[in-house]
Design an enzyme around this catalytic site. Structure first.
Site, mmCIF file in Angstrom:
data_model
loop_
_atom_site.group_PDB
_atom_site.id
_atom_site.type_symbol
_atom_site.label_atom_id
_atom_site.label_comp_id
_atom_site.label_asym_id
_atom_site.label_seq_id
_atom_site.Cartn_x
_atom_site.Cartn_y
_atom_site.Cartn_z
ATOM 1 N N ASN A 56 31.144 38.754 42.221
ATOM 2 C CA ASN A 56 32.337 38.050 42.186
ATOM 3 C C ASN A 56 33.126 38.398 43.241
ATOM 4 O O ASN A 56 33.625 39.419 43.286
ATOM 5 C CB ASN A 56 32.940 38.336 40.971
ATOM 6 C CG ASN A 56 34.172 37.866 40.617
ATOM 7 O OD1 ASN A 56 34.545 36.944 41.284
ATOM 8 N ND2 ASN A 56 34.877 38.302 39.588
ATOM 9 N N TRP A 57 33.249 37.510 44.350
ATOM 10 C CA TRP A 57 34.042 37.901 45.473
ATOM 11 C C TRP A 57 35.712 38.009 45.144
ATOM 12 O O TRP A 57 36.422 38.021 45.883
ATOM 13 C CB TRP A 57 33.862 36.844 46.628
ATOM 14 C CG TRP A 57 32.299 36.928 46.934
ATOM 15 C CD1 TRP A 57 31.398 37.621 46.737
ATOM 16 C CD2 TRP A 57 31.779 36.027 48.270
ATOM 17 N NE1 TRP A 57 30.281 37.348 47.122
ATOM 18 C CE2 TRP A 57 30.622 36.650 48.305
ATOM 19 C CE3 TRP A 57 32.635 35.357 49.095
ATOM 20 C CZ2 TRP A 57 29.612 35.827 49.281
ATOM 21 C CZ3 TRP A 57 31.629 34.689 50.025
ATOM 22 C CH2 TRP A 57 30.377 35.061 50.109
ATOM 23 N N LYS A 58 36.109 37.410 43.989
ATOM 24 C CA LYS A 58 37.288 37.258 43.665
ATOM 25 C C LYS A 58 37.989 36.215 44.678
ATOM 26 O O LYS A 58 37.462 35.647 45.414
ATOM 27 C CB LYS A 58 38.082 38.303 43.249
ATOM 28 C CG LYS A 58 37.258 39.250 42.295
ATOM 29 C CD LYS A 58 37.935 40.305 41.655
ATOM 30 C CE LYS A 58 36.963 40.860 40.730
ATOM 31 N NZ LYS A 58 37.726 42.015 39.857
ATOM 32 N N HIS A 70 37.103 35.012 33.112
ATOM 33 C CA HIS A 70 37.038 36.570 33.658
ATOM 34 C C HIS A 70 38.459 37.024 33.101
ATOM 35 O O HIS A 70 39.535 36.264 32.964
ATOM 36 C CB HIS A 70 37.231 36.262 35.032
ATOM 37 C CG HIS A 70 37.009 37.638 35.717
ATOM 38 N ND1 HIS A 70 38.149 38.328 36.154
ATOM 39 C CD2 HIS A 70 36.061 38.322 36.176
ATOM 40 C CE1 HIS A 70 37.999 39.533 36.530
ATOM 41 N NE2 HIS A 70 36.668 39.403 36.915
ATOM 42 N N GLU A 97 40.788 38.309 34.547
ATOM 43 C CA GLU A 97 41.927 38.016 35.501
ATOM 44 C C GLU A 97 42.640 36.728 35.132
ATOM 45 O O GLU A 97 43.805 36.381 35.152
ATOM 46 C CB GLU A 97 41.652 38.245 36.782
ATOM 47 C CG GLU A 97 41.274 39.727 37.169
ATOM 48 C CD GLU A 97 40.513 39.984 38.330
ATOM 49 O OE1 GLU A 97 39.988 39.154 39.198
ATOM 50 O OE2 GLU A 97 40.143 41.265 38.434
ATOM 51 N N GLU A 157 32.961 43.290 30.292
ATOM 52 C CA GLU A 157 33.680 43.761 31.405
ATOM 53 C C GLU A 157 34.896 44.429 30.706
ATOM 54 O O GLU A 157 36.001 43.810 30.394
ATOM 55 C CB GLU A 157 34.528 42.915 32.401
ATOM 56 C CG GLU A 157 32.940 42.303 33.170
ATOM 57 C CD GLU A 157 33.463 41.666 34.568
ATOM 58 O OE1 GLU A 157 32.939 42.013 35.450
ATOM 59 O OE2 GLU A 157 34.362 41.045 34.657
ATOM 60 N N GLY A 167 37.828 47.215 38.721
ATOM 61 C CA GLY A 167 38.830 47.410 39.855
ATOM 62 C C GLY A 167 39.569 48.892 39.841
ATOM 63 O O GLY A 167 40.259 48.995 40.780
ATOM 64 N N SER A 199 33.515 48.289 38.090
ATOM 65 C CA SER A 199 33.206 49.485 39.007
ATOM 66 C C SER A 199 32.093 49.743 38.954
ATOM 67 O O SER A 199 31.694 51.051 39.140
ATOM 68 C CB SER A 199 34.402 50.662 38.552
ATOM 69 O OG SER A 199 35.851 50.434 38.482
ATOM 70 N N GLY A 241 32.226 43.146 41.402
ATOM 71 C CA GLY A 241 33.221 42.765 42.118
ATOM 72 C C GLY A 241 33.561 43.393 43.606
ATOM 73 O O GLY A 241 32.857 42.986 44.378
ATOM 74 N N GLY A 242 34.110 44.459 43.587
ATOM 75 C CA GLY A 242 34.472 45.343 44.985
ATOM 76 C C GLY A 242 33.289 45.341 45.630
ATOM 77 O O GLY A 242 33.240 45.247 46.911
HETATM 78 P P1 PGA Z 1 34.779 45.343 40.155
HETATM 79 O O1 PGA Z 1 35.119 44.104 39.468
HETATM 80 O O2 PGA Z 1 33.396 45.626 39.947
HETATM 81 O O3 PGA Z 1 35.697 45.446 41.361
HETATM 82 O O4 PGA Z 1 35.260 46.364 38.946
HETATM 83 C C1 PGA Z 1 34.348 43.485 38.247
HETATM 84 C C2 PGA Z 1 34.768 42.005 38.005
HETATM 85 O O5 PGA Z 1 35.942 41.921 38.043
HETATM 86 O O6 PGA Z 1 33.866 40.977 37.679
#
Ligand code: PGA
Length: 253
Positions: free
Chosen positions: A9-11, A93, A95, A166, A172, A211, A232-233
């Site tokens: 997930n590149w966000k 998600h 967010e 999640e 993050g 994470s 994500g990251g």
């Molecule tokens: P993260 O994000 O690996 O940076 O914690 C995961 C996500 O939000 O899908």
């Protein structure tokens, strides 16, 4: 045996150049034992789809409108995502839930719409830190899950569904759920789904996200009910994303 899935997930990150480089590197080295999914921002979907042509790496969107095409300025319909080469979309998600008003009901409507348009929905669920501290993890995750399980024809919904657990406090933040903490919630989710449909619950892929890094992926993916990850990251760099894919492939060996 459930085939592991690792989704990046590149966000809201990236550029054309970054999309090109990352896609090329991932397609060149993605392990065949794992289903690999890239979820770039919407403006790059068509570009990444073109670069993925002929590869086994799949394309997903980060969100999908609950509406059919029409007068909804700024929204992107599932049919358009399919048309651009997506096979999957993230839905719900944290967010989106936190910043963009995605309620449980809207998330369920998005799942229904995405699936009607032929997409696999990757349903994200997870508790906040306050909910975990108050001992309300199962209540929070159960509420998010039940909204989707209540859609008509649960069997068909489950056939085109992946769940991503999640914990919001781990996204993050560099703070990961321990393998034991994650496994406990994954097993609980599977049991909850099994109350509706035991066979489909056994086949359902439940990803962990929050994470995930190359140095903690193997111990997470070794757990019985963790079938891969939503990254994500660490998905923004080919080396770390591919190392996580390799850790998932090792569990499939
Ligand atoms: P993260 O994000 O690996 O940076 O914690 C995961 C996500 O939000 O899908």
């Amino acid at each position: 045996m459930r085939r592991p899935l690792v989704a990046g997930n590149w966000k809201m990150n990236g550029s054309s150049a970054m999309a090109d480089d990352l896609t090329a590197a991932v397609t060149a080295a993605a392990p065949p034992a794992v289903e690999v999914l890239l979820c770039p921002p919407a403006p790059y979907l068509a570009r990444v789809a073109a670069a993925l042509a002929g590869s086994a790496v799949a394309l997903g969107a980060q969100d999908c409108s609950e509406h059919a095409p029409g007068a909804y300025t700024g929204e992107v319909a599932g049919a358009m995502l399919r048309d651009c080469g997506c096979s999957h979309t993230l839905v719900g998600h944290s967010e989106r839930r936190q910043f963009f008003g995605d309620t449980d009901a809207r998330v369920a409507a998005k799942v229904a719409r995405a699936q009607a348009d032929g997409l696999v929905a990757v349903l994200c669920v997870g508790e906040t830190l306050e909910e975990r501290r108050a001992g309300r993890t199962e209540e929070a995750v159960g509420r998010q899950l039940d909204a989707v399980l209540a859609l008509p024809d649960t069997g068909a919904v489950l056939d085109a569904l992946v769940v991503a657990y999640e914990p919001v406090w781990a996204i993050g933040t560099g703070e990961t759920a321990t393998p034991g903490q994650a496994q406990a919630v994954h097993a609980w989710i599977r049991a909850r789904v099994a109350e509706r449909d035991a066979a489909r619950a056994a086949a359902l892929r439940i990803l962990y996200g929050g994470s995930v890094k190359p140095d903690n992926a193997a111990e997470l993916f070794a757990m019985a009910d963790i079938d891969g990850g939503l990254i994500g990251g660490a998905a923004l760099k080919a080396d770390s994303f591919l190392a996580i894919c390799a850790a998932a492939a090792a569990t499939a060996a």
